[in-house]
Design an enzyme around this catalytic site. Structure first.
Site, PDB file in Angstrom:
ATOM      1  NE  ARG A  72      -1.600  -2.507   2.802  1.00  0.00           N
ATOM      2  CZ  ARG A  72      -1.891  -3.771   2.528  1.00  0.00           C
ATOM      3  NH1 ARG A  72      -3.073  -4.079   2.099  1.00  0.00           N
ATOM      4  NH2 ARG A  72      -1.020  -4.736   2.716  1.00  0.00           N
ATOM      5  CB  THR A  73       3.358   2.598   2.403  1.00  0.00           C
ATOM      6  OG1 THR A  73       2.535   2.106   3.459  1.00  0.00           O
ATOM      7  CG2 THR A  73       3.885   3.958   2.759  1.00  0.00           C
ATOM      8  CE  LYS A 100      26.385  -5.582  -5.840  1.00  0.00           C
ATOM      9  NZ  LYS A 100      26.601  -4.662  -6.957  1.00  0.00           N
ATOM     10  NE  ARG A 122       6.879   0.686   5.338  1.00  0.00           N
ATOM     11  CZ  ARG A 122       5.651   0.178   5.153  1.00  0.00           C
ATOM     12  NH1 ARG A 122       5.510  -1.070   4.759  1.00  0.00           N
ATOM     13  NH2 ARG A 122       4.585   0.915   5.360  1.00  0.00           N
ATOM     14  CG  HIS A 150       3.139   3.986   8.763  1.00  0.00           C
ATOM     15  ND1 HIS A 150       3.303   4.809   7.662  1.00  0.00           N
ATOM     16  CD2 HIS A 150       2.710   2.795   8.272  1.00  0.00           C
ATOM     17  CE1 HIS A 150       2.985   4.125   6.573  1.00  0.00           C
ATOM     18  NE2 HIS A 150       2.614   2.907   6.908  1.00  0.00           N
TER      19      HIS A 150
HETATM   20  N1   CP Z   1      -0.417  -0.157   6.034  1.00  0.00           N
HETATM   21  C1   CP Z   1       0.754  -0.319   5.414  1.00  0.00           C
HETATM   22  O1   CP Z   1       1.752   0.342   5.735  1.00  0.00           O
HETATM   23  O2   CP Z   1       0.736  -1.240   4.421  1.00  0.00           O
HETATM   24  P1   CP Z   1       1.991  -1.706   3.551  1.00  0.00           P
HETATM   25  O3   CP Z   1       2.922  -2.448   4.473  1.00  0.00           O
HETATM   26  O4   CP Z   1       1.420  -2.588   2.461  1.00  0.00           O
HETATM   27  O5   CP Z   1       2.659  -0.485   2.999  1.00  0.00           O
END
Ligand code: CP
Length: 331
Positions: A72-73, A100, A122, A150
């Protein structure tokens, strides 16, 4: 001397505008949240048109750098940047020079050579987005760092609640499940407190961290407490973050029986949310996930317009009346 100073002022280029980042919900005021949600609403209108692309960020570059899996993100940030006409580059740690042994800072410096305007990162380590912010001149967006934050998930959740229920102030949200390992929960508790909503955390005592009340919430292990909430927000059991051999619950079957959300546990007027990905049959009965009270699909749709709003907001100067500006551009 005075003349030389005047000449210098005319010859030197103006200082670059201060970079802004979105590293934590703590970076945001209530006014920031309201502005971002309003901007997202304007973008939602623009996406109803046949031609969905806006020229707003033409010539800008957005890099997504993911050291953890994401559907999603990562996809919504990439599409958000494309819908705003920015150039995009997606780097996943797996298959990159990280394999590496390249350090986060060196990877950030490498990507900085392309002069990106925004880096969305992330990473499993808390604080990784700050490392990128210090190493580059880009605006940095935290797309999840360990169990810490988040922030764009919290914003899209607020946007979804506001659209579904018409308000945020005074809402009561029950967050159910594995709070201990959840960056989503930490960001959302702070965001709900910022907009005047009430949060109750519900789950086994082993998954409700000590001291989390300080973020502005109540705790209980009684699943019946969800009956008082307007929104039941279910968290994934994050088995990948649980220490090997640690038993947070006697078994997943027992967890499901005591804290799993079924359609029968929801009141008719309640709405159900989950950040995804879901463990169907663990924290959520599959029938509940597909119930008309579920806003889970709506959350994914909100992710696109909220992330468009975040990119737009970071790359335009100051808190101008953004929705009006967007509306003019769209008209
Ligand atoms: N909710 C969320 O962060 O989903 P993803 O891990 O798919 O990005």
């Amino acid at each position: 001397m005075a003349d030389i100073r005047v000449m210098r002022e005319h010859l030197l280029p103006p200082p670059p505008p201060a970079r802004r980042h979105l590293l934590s919900v703590r970076d945001l005021s209530r006014a920031d949240v309201e502005r971002l949600l309003a901007t997202a609403g304007s973008f939602a209108q623009s996406l109803e048109r046949e031609v969905k692309k806006l020229p707003t960020l033409r010539g800008r570059t957005v890099v997504t750098l993911f050291y953890e899996s994401s559907t999603r993100t990562s996809s919504s940030f990439e599409l958000a940047a494309k819908r705003l006409s920015a150039d995009t580059m997606s780097v996943k740690a797996t298959g990159s020079a990280v394999d590496k042994g390249e350090s986060l800072r060196d990877t950030a410096l490498t990507l900085a050579a392309y002069d990106p305007d925004v880096i969305v990162i992330r990473h499993p380590q808390i604080g990784a987005p700050q490392v990128v912010a210090q190493a580059t001149r880009a605006s940095v967006v935290n797309a999840g760092d360990g169990t810490h934050q988040h922030p764009t998930q919290a914003l899209l959740d607020l946007y979804t609640m506001q659209r579904a229920l018409g308000r945020l102030e005074g809402l009561h949200v029950a967050i159910v499940g594995d709070v201990l390992h959840s960056r989503v929960a930490r960001s959302l508790i702070q965001a709900l407190a910022l907009v005047g909503a009430r949060t109750t955390l519900v789950g086994p005592p082993t998954l409700l961290p000590d001291g989390i009340e300080a973020l502005g919430c109540e705790l209980t292990s009684e699943i019946d407490a969800i009956a008082a909430a307007d929104v039941v927000y279910v968290l994934r059991m994050q088995r990948e973050r649980m220490a090997e051999g640690a038993a947070y619950v006697p078994s997943l079957r027992e967890y499901s029986a005591r804290w799993g959300i079924t359609p029968e546990r929801l009141r008719p007027a309640q709405v159900l949310m989950h950040p995804g990905p879901m463990n169907r049959g663990v924290e959520l009965d599959p029938r509940a996930a597909d119930d008309p009270r579920s806003l889970i699909g709506e959350q994914v749709r909100s992710g696109l317009v909220v992330r468009m709003a975040v990119l737009y907001d970071l790359l335009t100067t100051g808190p101008a009346p953004v929705p009006a500006a967007v509306a003019e551009e769209v008209a």
